[in-house]
Structure formats: C-alpha cells, structure tokens
Design a protein around this motif. Structure first.
Motif, PDB file in Angstrom:
ATOM      1  N   GLY A 285       0.801  -1.308   0.113  1.00 53.65           N
ATOM      2  CA  GLY A 285       0.061  -0.201   0.097  1.00 53.65           C
ATOM      3  C   GLY A 285       0.875   1.261  -0.022  1.00 53.65           C
ATOM      4  N   PRO A 286       0.258   2.512   0.277  1.00 60.14           N
ATOM      5  CA  PRO A 286       1.140   3.687   0.152  1.00 60.14           C
ATOM      6  C   PRO A 286       2.359   3.559   1.213  1.00 60.14           C
ATOM      7  CG  PRO A 286      -1.266   4.146   0.415  1.00 60.14           C
ATOM      8  CD  PRO A 286      -0.984   2.716   0.695  1.00 60.14           C
ATOM      9  N   LEU A 287       2.167   3.073   2.653  1.00 62.68           N
ATOM     10  CA  LEU A 287       3.228   3.084   3.395  1.00 62.68           C
ATOM     11  C   LEU A 287       4.099   1.626   2.924  1.00 62.68           C
ATOM     12  CD1 LEU A 287       3.856   4.530   5.914  1.00 62.68           C
ATOM     13  CD2 LEU A 287       1.432   4.564   5.113  1.00 62.68           C
ATOM     14  N   GLY A 288       3.913   0.743   2.421  1.00 62.47           N
ATOM     15  CA  GLY A 288       4.584  -0.291   2.058  1.00 62.47           C
ATOM     16  C   GLY A 288       5.500   0.233   0.975  1.00 62.47           C
ATOM     17  N   LEU A 289       4.849   0.813  -0.257  1.00 59.86           N
ATOM     18  CA  LEU A 289       5.582   1.356  -1.180  1.00 59.86           C
ATOM     19  C   LEU A 289       6.668   2.450  -0.768  1.00 59.86           C
ATOM     20  CD1 LEU A 289       2.749   1.398  -3.779  1.00 59.86           C
ATOM     21  CD2 LEU A 289       4.609  -0.025  -3.843  1.00 59.86           C
ATOM     22  N   GLY A 290       6.220   3.200   0.194  1.00 59.22           N
ATOM     23  CA  GLY A 290       7.384   4.003   0.641  1.00 59.22           C
ATOM     24  C   GLY A 290       8.530   3.373   1.198  1.00 59.22           C
ATOM     25  N   MET A 291       8.135   2.178   2.037  1.00 59.72           N
ATOM     26  CA  MET A 291       9.298   1.436   2.572  1.00 59.72           C
ATOM     27  C   MET A 291      10.246   0.749   1.644  1.00 59.72           C
ATOM     28  SD  MET A 291       6.955  -0.549   5.547  1.00 59.72           S
ATOM     29  CE  MET A 291       5.679   0.628   6.443  1.00 59.72           C
ATOM     30  N   VAL A 292       9.533   0.338   0.507  1.00 61.50           N
ATOM     31  CA  VAL A 292      10.192  -0.519  -0.661  1.00 61.50           C
ATOM     32  C   VAL A 292      11.544   0.491  -0.935  1.00 61.50           C
ATOM     33  CG1 VAL A 292      10.293  -1.141  -2.797  1.00 61.50           C
ATOM     34  CG2 VAL A 292       8.398  -1.913  -1.529  1.00 61.50           C
ATOM     35  N   GLN A 293      11.061   1.812  -1.330  1.00 61.11           N
ATOM     36  CA  GLN A 293      12.213   2.681  -1.684  1.00 61.11           C
ATOM     37  C   GLN A 293      13.349   3.153  -0.821  1.00 61.11           C
ATOM     38  OE1 GLN A 293      10.573   6.378  -4.049  1.00 61.11           O
ATOM     39  NE2 GLN A 293       8.512   5.494  -3.341  1.00 61.11           N
ATOM     40  N   VAL A 294      12.777   3.084   0.488  1.00 64.76           N
ATOM     41  CA  VAL A 294      13.577   3.602   1.607  1.00 64.76           C
ATOM     42  C   VAL A 294      14.642   2.293   1.860  1.00 64.76           C
ATOM     43  CG1 VAL A 294      13.882   4.252   3.922  1.00 64.76           C
ATOM     44  CG2 VAL A 294      12.186   5.272   2.687  1.00 64.76           C
TER      45      VAL A 294
ATOM     46  N   PRO B 262      20.216  -3.816   0.845  1.00 66.32           N
ATOM     47  CA  PRO B 262      20.203  -5.242   1.369  1.00 66.32           C
ATOM     48  C   PRO B 262      20.699  -6.181   0.200  1.00 66.32           C
ATOM     49  CG  PRO B 262      17.756  -4.630   0.987  1.00 66.32           C
ATOM     50  CD  PRO B 262      18.670  -3.332   0.740  1.00 66.32           C
ATOM     51  N   LYS B 263      20.680  -7.210   0.598  1.00 61.23           N
ATOM     52  CA  LYS B 263      21.155  -8.437  -0.329  1.00 61.23           C
ATOM     53  C   LYS B 263      20.149  -8.790  -1.271  1.00 61.23           C
ATOM     54  CE  LYS B 263      22.985 -12.988  -0.383  1.00 61.23           C
ATOM     55  NZ  LYS B 263      23.171 -14.396   0.455  1.00 61.23           N
ATOM     56  N   LYS B 264      18.654  -8.680  -0.686  1.00 66.05           N
ATOM     57  CA  LYS B 264      17.664  -9.193  -1.446  1.00 66.05           C
ATOM     58  C   LYS B 264      16.449  -8.396  -0.851  1.00 66.05           C
ATOM     59  CE  LYS B 264      17.911 -12.793  -3.683  1.00 66.05           C
ATOM     60  NZ  LYS B 264      18.424 -12.414  -4.839  1.00 66.05           N
ATOM     61  N   LEU B 265      15.838  -7.825  -1.639  1.00 64.95           N
ATOM     62  CA  LEU B 265      14.480  -6.889  -1.173  1.00 64.95           C
ATOM     63  C   LEU B 265      12.985  -7.857  -1.861  1.00 64.95           C
ATOM     64  CD1 LEU B 265      12.853  -4.907   0.515  1.00 64.95           C
ATOM     65  CD2 LEU B 265      13.491  -3.195  -1.413  1.00 64.95           C
ATOM     66  N   ILE B 266      12.413  -8.304  -1.077  1.00 62.73           N
ATOM     67  CA  ILE B 266      11.152  -9.038  -1.567  1.00 62.73           C
ATOM     68  C   ILE B 266       9.900  -8.416  -0.971  1.00 62.73           C
ATOM     69  CG2 ILE B 266       9.784 -11.269  -1.469  1.00 62.73           C
ATOM     70  CD1 ILE B 266      12.826 -12.455  -0.615  1.00 62.73           C
ATOM     71  N   VAL B 267       8.767  -8.274  -1.766  1.00 58.14           N
ATOM     72  CA  VAL B 267       7.581  -7.574  -1.488  1.00 58.14           C
ATOM     73  C   VAL B 267       6.383  -8.668  -1.690  1.00 58.14           C
ATOM     74  CG1 VAL B 267       6.115  -5.724  -1.851  1.00 58.14           C
ATOM     75  CG2 VAL B 267       8.356  -5.105  -1.843  1.00 58.14           C
ATOM     76  N   ILE B 268       5.736  -8.786  -0.820  1.00 55.29           N
ATOM     77  CA  ILE B 268       4.479  -9.431  -0.823  1.00 55.29           C
ATOM     78  C   ILE B 268       3.098  -8.743  -0.740  1.00 55.29           C
ATOM     79  CG2 ILE B 268       3.178 -11.497   0.318  1.00 55.29           C
ATOM     80  CD1 ILE B 268       5.991 -12.274   1.428  1.00 55.29           C
ATOM     81  N   ASP B 269       2.517  -9.099  -2.030  1.00 54.32           N
ATOM     82  CA  ASP B 269       0.967  -8.236  -1.848  1.00 54.32           C
ATOM     83  C   ASP B 269       0.066  -9.164  -2.885  1.00 54.32           C
ATOM     84  OD1 ASP B 269      -0.007  -5.316  -1.108  1.00 54.32           O
ATOM     85  OD2 ASP B 269      -1.141  -6.129  -2.688  1.00 54.32           O
ATOM     86  N   ALA B 270      -1.294  -9.073  -2.545  1.00 55.42           N
ATOM     87  CA  ALA B 270      -2.196  -9.743  -3.498  1.00 55.42           C
ATOM     88  C   ALA B 270      -2.646  -9.212  -4.522  1.00 55.42           C
ATOM     89  CB  ALA B 270      -3.218 -10.169  -2.320  1.00 55.42           C
TER      90      ALA B 270
ATOM     91  N   LYS C 136       8.046  -3.288  -7.790  1.00 58.60           N
ATOM     92  CA  LYS C 136       9.306  -3.754  -8.759  1.00 58.60           C
ATOM     93  C   LYS C 136       9.819  -2.691  -9.428  1.00 58.60           C
ATOM     94  CE  LYS C 136      11.156  -7.707  -9.844  1.00 58.60           C
ATOM     95  NZ  LYS C 136      10.620  -8.586 -10.931  1.00 58.60           N
ATOM     96  N   LYS C 137       8.953  -1.630  -9.751  1.00 57.06           N
ATOM     97  CA  LYS C 137       9.817  -0.471 -10.293  1.00 57.06           C
ATOM     98  C   LYS C 137      10.391   0.566  -9.173  1.00 57.06           C
ATOM     99  CE  LYS C 137       6.209   0.110 -14.245  1.00 57.06           C
ATOM    100  NZ  LYS C 137       4.867   0.927 -14.741  1.00 57.06           N
TER     101      LYS C 137
END
Length: 354
Positions: free
Chosen positions: A187-196, A202-210, A219-220
């Motif tokens: 969501g909005p917060l999660g997508l902000g966290m992805v960028q930060v 990190p070695k690998k950044l994984i995002v989970i969402d339905a 991914k972008k």
C-alpha cells in the motif's frame, strides 16, 4: 477573510459530515495553516468504520473532530511567538508532524516525543488537534513544524507524513548489507518502505501483496522479487532463497492478521520482525514461535520521529518518488467519494485538496 470554513467533521463511527464551522482562533504560539492537501490514511478509513482501537471502551478519538493527519499547507496567519520560534512567515509552505506532544511527560522530556503519554494526534482529538480535512487548521504552540522547499511538488509534500513513517519503520528494521528483507503489504506505506529499504542496499528485497498492479509498482520502485500469496507459496519461495532459514527482516505493513502469521513463519531464528499497521481485528498466534522456537526480536514502529527532515532531503535529491502512489485527488465537497475509494483496492493514496 470570512470567519467560516468548510470541514469534514467526525461525530462518531460512520457519522461524518461536511459542515461549515468557524475558522480556528489562534492563541499565543499558534499558526493558522491554509491546507493545500490532506491524504486519507488506512487508519482514517478504519476509524470511520468503527475499528476497536479507535472506539473501544475508552475511546481514543474525541469527537466532534476534523479528521486528517497527512496534511501540508501554507502559513495563513501566525502569532509573534510562533514567528520567533519557527522562523516562518505568512505564505511559507510548512508541515507539522502528526503528533502534538505535551512536552511534560517522561517520554517528551527524554526526547521520545512520538510516544507522548497524552498522545494527541491531529485528526483525532477535538479542540487540541483538529485535522487537515478542512480549509484551515490550527497548529498549536506544541507543534513540531518543518518548512517545505518550493522544489517539492504538491504530491511529494502531501506524502511527506507517510514517507517519514516509512523511513522510521525501515530504520527500526536495522537492515544490514547481507540481509534478505521482506516487506508485506504494498500500500502507500509499503511502497514508501520499498524505496527506503532499497537505499539500505540489502542483499535481496522481497515484496508480498495480493494485488498484481501494486506488485508491478513495487518492482519499479526497487523490489528484487515480488510474490502474490494468492497465487504462490510465499513462505516456500522465501525459504528457497535463504537456504531454508527464512528472511532476516520482516516488515509487516498489511494491517491484516494473516500478514503477522505469515511473517512469524517466514522469518529466520533471531530475525527482526517490525510491525507498522493499524489493525481492524485482533491477531491470534502461538507465541511459542517468538520465544521458545525462534527468539525473535519483535519491534514496533510508530509515527515518524526525526524523519521529516530526512524525507524532505531525500525528495529534494530525487532518491524517492510518489509516481504511481498518489492516485486520486478530490475536493472537500467530494469527501464521501474520496473515503469510499480510499477504502478499496482501486486506489493507493487518495488526497483531499481543500
């Protein structure tokens, strides 16, 4: 200037109305903000729906109150005390942190103001902290105010509060260079966290969402791997990428009980689990997994202490973006439509522009 203004007013769960009310009166040390934008948070939607954390036996919300804590605007008026304290003037673009600290409790006195015992937050407590879903709002002498550079766009300025929360949450994860990090919820917060989190390399950044569209956006914005738990076995995938151990850091940003349970199963022994969500229902889990089985480090993340200036700086340096995140904008007169779409997966961040 007229002494009246339009504002959304919360009178209780499912009892919100657009009303004409008085423009707030200023007291020594106060600032009158002309609101330029106010985001609708998932917490706002859950508050409107009657979530227990807002409306329990001792309700935290004190109606009638103007909702909205993701706001920014320009200085419309200010007292001499405020001008001296904040070094601002009429017309300046500013933002106030979402909490109004008391500055007298043990937390405020020790610099941990975001855990203020009184805990007034804009948009939830009448008189003290009416929020930003109005033409104007009063920032009290206890407010923490930051100037917003003209280089920031409207969308960036209105997203400063969520991004500052994202920064604090990621910092709580203490991400190291060799960590496999999972962020649950795009969501909005999660997508902000992805960028930060990506900036932490990190070695690998994984995002989970339905929601496939949100995974594509994640991914972008920097995710190395995205997982749809409705179509794939998320735990199996993460374990396969970590020699069967599990992720080092799990950030829970779904606000759903399933996200908690998934994370506790997916994280490795001695891992760091960070919780940043407002839940509409309780989560039940066997706590043995936290202590006896994995000795996990469970960390909460609340608000955005000392992170607004960082968010502003990262936006100025073009290291963060709101492209694709701020999806809808509505006027105050359209507040009902704004809340309706904010409560669906057809939007990401919805903004009210008075």
């Amino acid at each position: 200037m007229s002494q009246k203004m339009k504002a959304v007013v919360c009178h209780g769960p499912q009892d919100y109305k657009l009303e004409t009310i008085s423009i707030p009166k200023l007291f020594p040390g106060d600032v009158l903000l002309k609101v330029k934008g106010c985001g609708i948070c998932a917490g706002d939607c859950k508050c409107k729906a009657g979530a227990k954390m807002f409306w329990g036996d001792n309700p935290w919300v004190k109606p009638p109150v103007v909702p909205g804590h993701e706001f920014y605007g320009t200085v419309e008026d200010l007292t001499p005390e405020a001008q001296e304290k904040y070094q601002i003037k009429k017309g300046d673009r500013i933002i106030a942190e979402q909490i109004v600290p008391c500055w007298n409790c043990r937390y405020c006195k020790s610099g941990k103001y975001w855990m203020c015992e009184v805990h007034n937050i804009y948009g939830f407590q009448k008189d003290v902290a009416d929020g930003g879903m109005a033409e104007y709002m009063r920032l009290s002498k206890n407010a923490i105010i930051h100037k917003i550079p003209e280089s920031l766009t409207h969308e960036e300025a209105v997203f400063l509060e969520p991004m500052a929360c994202a920064i604090h949450t990621v910092n709580r994860g203490d991400i190291q260079l060799n960590d496999v990090v999972v962020i649950a919820g795009a969501g909005p917060l999660g997508l902000g966290m992805v960028q930060v989190a990506k900036l932490k390399t990190p070695k690998k950044l994984i995002v989970i969402d339905a929601i496939p569209e949100r995974l594509e956006l994640a991914k972008k914005l920097g995710a190395d791997i995205t997982i749809n738990p409705l179509e794939e076995d998320a735990e199996k995938i993460v374990k396969s990428l970590t020699e069967g151990y599990g992720c080092d850091v799990y950030i829970e940003a779904t606000g759903a009980p399933v996200g908690v349970i998934q994370g506790l199963n997916m994280i490795r022994k001695l891992g760091r689990f960070v919780e940043f969500s407002v839940f509409g229902s309780e989560t039940t889990v066997d706590w043995s997994i936290i202590g006896d089985r994995k000795e996990l480090d469970i960390r909460g993340a609340h608000l955005s202490p000392y992170c607004y200036e960082i968010a502003i700086d990262l936006f100025e340096r073009k290291l963060l973006t709101v492209e694709g995140i701020v999806t809808h904008s509505y006027s105050l007169d359209q507040w009902e439509e704004a809340f309706d779409i904010a409560a669906t997966t057809d939007s990401i961040k919805v903004v009210i522009t008075p």
